[in-house]
Scaffold this motif. Structure first.
Motif, PDB file in Angstrom:
ATOM      1  N   SER A 279       0.989  -1.210  -0.007  1.00 17.95           N
ATOM      2  CA  SER A 279      -0.131  -0.031   0.136  1.00 17.95           C
ATOM      3  C   SER A 279       0.869   1.249  -0.004  1.00 17.95           C
ATOM      4  O   SER A 279       1.826   1.289  -0.801  1.00 17.95           O
ATOM      5  CB  SER A 279      -0.953  -0.073   1.241  1.00 17.95           C
ATOM      6  N   SER A 280       0.659   2.251   0.913  1.00 16.11           N
ATOM      7  CA  SER A 280       1.500   3.498   0.844  1.00 16.11           C
ATOM      8  C   SER A 280       1.121   4.084   1.976  1.00 16.11           C
ATOM      9  O   SER A 280       0.074   4.012   2.848  1.00 16.11           O
ATOM     10  CB  SER A 280       0.955   4.267  -0.020  1.00 16.11           C
TER      11      SER A 280
ATOM     12  N   LYS B  65      -4.762   3.537  -2.672  1.00 11.26           N
ATOM     13  CA  LYS B  65      -3.993   2.871  -1.642  1.00 11.26           C
ATOM     14  C   LYS B  65      -4.518   2.718  -0.160  1.00 11.26           C
ATOM     15  O   LYS B  65      -4.256   1.478   0.302  1.00 11.26           O
ATOM     16  CB  LYS B  65      -2.917   3.644  -1.444  1.00 11.26           C
TER      17      LYS B  65
ATOM     18  N   PHE C 154      -4.830  -0.867   1.770  1.00 14.83           N
ATOM     19  CA  PHE C 154      -4.476  -1.245   3.326  1.00 14.83           C
ATOM     20  C   PHE C 154      -5.636  -1.712   3.957  1.00 14.83           C
ATOM     21  O   PHE C 154      -5.813  -2.721   4.388  1.00 14.83           O
ATOM     22  CB  PHE C 154      -4.104   0.184   3.677  1.00 14.83           C
TER      23      PHE C 154
ATOM     24  N   LEU D 194       3.429  -0.203   4.079  1.00 14.48           N
ATOM     25  CA  LEU D 194       3.127   1.083   3.744  1.00 14.48           C
ATOM     26  C   LEU D 194       4.455   1.948   3.501  1.00 14.48           C
ATOM     27  O   LEU D 194       4.791   2.728   4.617  1.00 14.48           O
ATOM     28  CB  LEU D 194       2.234   1.857   4.794  1.00 14.48           C
TER      29      LEU D 194
ATOM     30  N   HIS E  64       1.013  -4.839   9.785  1.00 18.73           N
ATOM     31  CA  HIS E  64       1.518  -3.907   8.898  1.00 18.73           C
ATOM     32  C   HIS E  64       2.829  -3.129   9.181  1.00 18.73           C
ATOM     33  O   HIS E  64       3.057  -3.240  10.369  1.00 18.73           O
ATOM     34  CB  HIS E  64       0.299  -2.814   8.300  1.00 18.73           C
TER      35      HIS E  64
END
Length: 264
Positions: A139-140, A157, A161, A182, A226
């Motif tokens: 994702s970011s 994005k 997530f 991320l 994450h």
């Protein structure tokens, strides 16, 4: 001997963060199946074979249904269980929404959202049949804030997530793990390819892509929910974003992402 190695598949791995992620797996004894949209994917395979593993490259267009399906068919024909999958394909698009091209935005959605769901469906069903597997969804940090002047990219994005978090919960009892990566701004061609070279983000100091890839790989192996990819400052931004009001974050990002020729 190669058949005894675990197999990882990594999308979007001809260069940049995707290639660095593939290197992490190669360094740790995985054979790798890799995809990319250009002939550079074959050069990437040669680089990865230097780690003493086998690399299986395929040139495929991730913006189309057939392109996604072609890579999954390619992986399936290896007739080996996929032990790990990195879903890294993603594109950016900078500029004011009123000025950006609709076709470019729809292509972004087809890659960042539609393609992600498509490939994840194939991978999860495969892993369920083997009751084993690890999936890393890239994702970011943009998923944690509004992204004016990247007004379609950021939400795409955020979808990735939330998708990863949701699927992780569903699969808790199956032997399959999901981890979201991320990354913050990273030293790849991402921002220049997105037309953001003249933005504050585009010209700023970036996180080291090898570090970000290592953090993603280790989080996946450790079954973390994450991980924010980058240095301490990047990680602090993600922490701060949990409590900063949305309009404040939006104004901050607008300043950073606005191109030099765009009016305030």
């Amino acid at each position: 001997m190669s058949q005894k190695k675990p197999l990882a598949m990594i999308t979007g791995s001809s260069s940049g963060l995707g290639l660095e992620l593939a290197k992490q797996f190669a360094q740790n004894g995985y054979d790798v199946a890799i995809s990319g949209s250009s002939d550079r994917i074959f050069e990437a395979a040669e680089t990865l074979r230097e780690y003493g593993i086998e690399a299986y490259p395929l040139k495929a267009d991730a913006s189309t249904y057939d392109g996604v399906e072609d890579f999954w068919t390619f992986v399936s024909k290896l007739d080996r269980p996929v032990d790990a999958a990195v879903l890294n394909v993603g594109v950016g698009l900078g500029g004011a929404f009123v000025d950006t091209d609709l076709d470019d935005e729809l292509r972004l959605i087809s890659i960042n959202i539609t393609g992600l769901v498509h490939m994840t469906k194939r991978v999860v069903k495969h892993m369920i049949s083997h009751k084993n597997g690890k999936i890393l969804i890239v994702s970011s940090i943009s998923a944690t804030q509004p992204t004016p002047y990247e007004t379609v990219y950021g939400p795409s994005k955020a979808f990735g997530f939330s998708f990863a978090e949701s699927l992780r919960q569903e699969l808790l009892e199956t032997g399959i793990t999901i981890t979201a990566l991320l990354p913050g701004a990273t030293d790849t061609n991402f921002h220049s390819n997105a037309g953001m070279g003249s933005s504050q983000i585009g010209s700023s100091k970036k996180n080291d892509k090898t570090l970000v890839a290592k953090q993603g790989y280790e989080a996946l192996m450790n079954n973390e929910d994450h991980v924010v990819g980058g240095d301490a400052e990047t990680k602090q931004i993600a922490i701060d974003n949990r409590t900063i009001p949305e309009p404040v974050k939006a104004a901050r990002h607008a300043k950073q992402a606005r191109l030099q020729n765009e009016k305030k």
